[in-house]
Design a protein around this motif. Structure first.
Motif, PDB file in Angstrom:
ATOM      1  N   THR A 168      39.669  14.499 -40.410  1.00  0.00           N
ATOM      2  CA  THR A 168      39.701  13.067 -40.121  1.00  0.00           C
ATOM      3  C   THR A 168      38.394  12.590 -39.515  1.00  0.00           C
ATOM      4  N   GLY A 195      42.947   7.317 -36.256  1.00  0.00           N
ATOM      5  CA  GLY A 195      43.120   8.567 -36.972  1.00  0.00           C
ATOM      6  C   GLY A 195      41.882   9.436 -37.024  1.00  0.00           C
ATOM      7  N   SER A 198      43.544  13.889 -34.507  1.00  0.00           N
ATOM      8  CA  SER A 198      44.989  13.986 -34.690  1.00  0.00           C
ATOM      9  C   SER A 198      45.599  14.803 -33.561  1.00  0.00           C
TER      10      SER A 198
END
Length: 274
Positions: A168, A195, A198
């Protein structure tokens, strides 16, 4: 007798010189035959330099912000370098002139099959200022030690750094941090909400500092890798790459003041210059 001795001496010397020349020539020929084919990684370096030129193209002829668009920070350089299978080793600035050193060849070009022998790890130096014409690319010998000067393979260290980065955080999406408090808690909420990290990621060592009007710079470690976060409450912040891995030479220290320096703009949106 002396004449014969002198002639023999000259003959021995001539034979030695011919043998030496043949040896050197043979060595050079062998090196030329066995030297790795660097064309693939050199092509990646050329593509990286071209991306940089595109992002620095100003005014009417700009492609609208280049490869990543928006305002140009260290995060742009990191995103470009990783896109081409490499890692940023260091960045140095002197006024409007900047020098970035990168290591390429850590990851082969995507979508192509490249012989491993034709894709060796190589290091390149990119210099740039304002405008596409300012970009220059040269090669240099990769450091023989790790980024902090300790013995070991820098290539292995950089490969490990890339491998440990969360997927991410490697996306490098353009987004705005407007609306989030310029505090450690605000930075944490921004990273989570967007995001960029995480629940599986471990975030440690987070520290921040004001970096100008409406700008907050944060240094933090995501799964052990030092990252910098630039939080900008301005209207143009949506064009920024907010999170990026720190250069190799700053991975060990990972301080808030380094994040402040890294978050400075190399220029405003090039599409609006000129």
């Amino acid at each position: 007798m002396r004449k014969r001795t002198a002639v023999q001496g000259l003959l021995v010397t001539a034979i030695a010189l011919v043998a030496a020349a043949a040896g050197v020539g043979g060595t050079l020929l062998y090196q030329r035959i066995t030297a790795p084919d660097t064309s693939a990684v050199d092509a990646q370096a050329a593509a990286l330099a071209q991306d940089l030129r595109q992002d620095l193209t100003a005014g009417f002829y700009s492609a609208g912000g280049g490869t990543y668009g928006g305002q140009f920070t260290e995060g742009t350089l990191v995103a470009q370098t990783e896109e081409h299978g490499g890692a940023l080793l260091s960045v140095r600035s002197a006024g409007l002139s900047h020098t970035a050193e990168v290591m390429l060849g850590l990851v082969p070009p995507t979508g192509t099959t490249v012989d491993a022998d034709a894709y060796p790890v190589r290091c390149y130096r990119l210099t740039f200022a304002r405008g596409a014409h300012s970009v220059r690319r040269t090669t240099f010998s990769c450091p023989a030690t790790q980024a902090d000067g300790r013995p070991g393979s820098l290539a292995a260290q950089m490969g490990g750094l890339l491998a440990r980065q969360p997927a991410t955080a490697s996306a490098y999406r353009k987004m705005s941090a407007a609306g989030y408090d310029h505090t450690a808690d605000g930075a944490t909420r921004f990273l989570t909400d967007k995001g960029l990290v995480s629940a599986k990621d471990t975030v440690t060592g987070l520290s921040g500092r004001e970096a100008g009007t409406g700008v907050y710079a944060v240094a933090l470690r995501v799964d052990g890798v030092c990252h910098y976060l630039r939080m900008d409450s301005g209207s143009s912040a949506a064009g920024l790459i907010p999170l990026w891995a720190a250069p190799a030479d700053e991975q060990r220290t990972c301080r808030a003041q380094q994040a402040v320096t890294a978050s400075a703009l190399y220029g405003s949106d090039p599409a609006k210059e000129g």
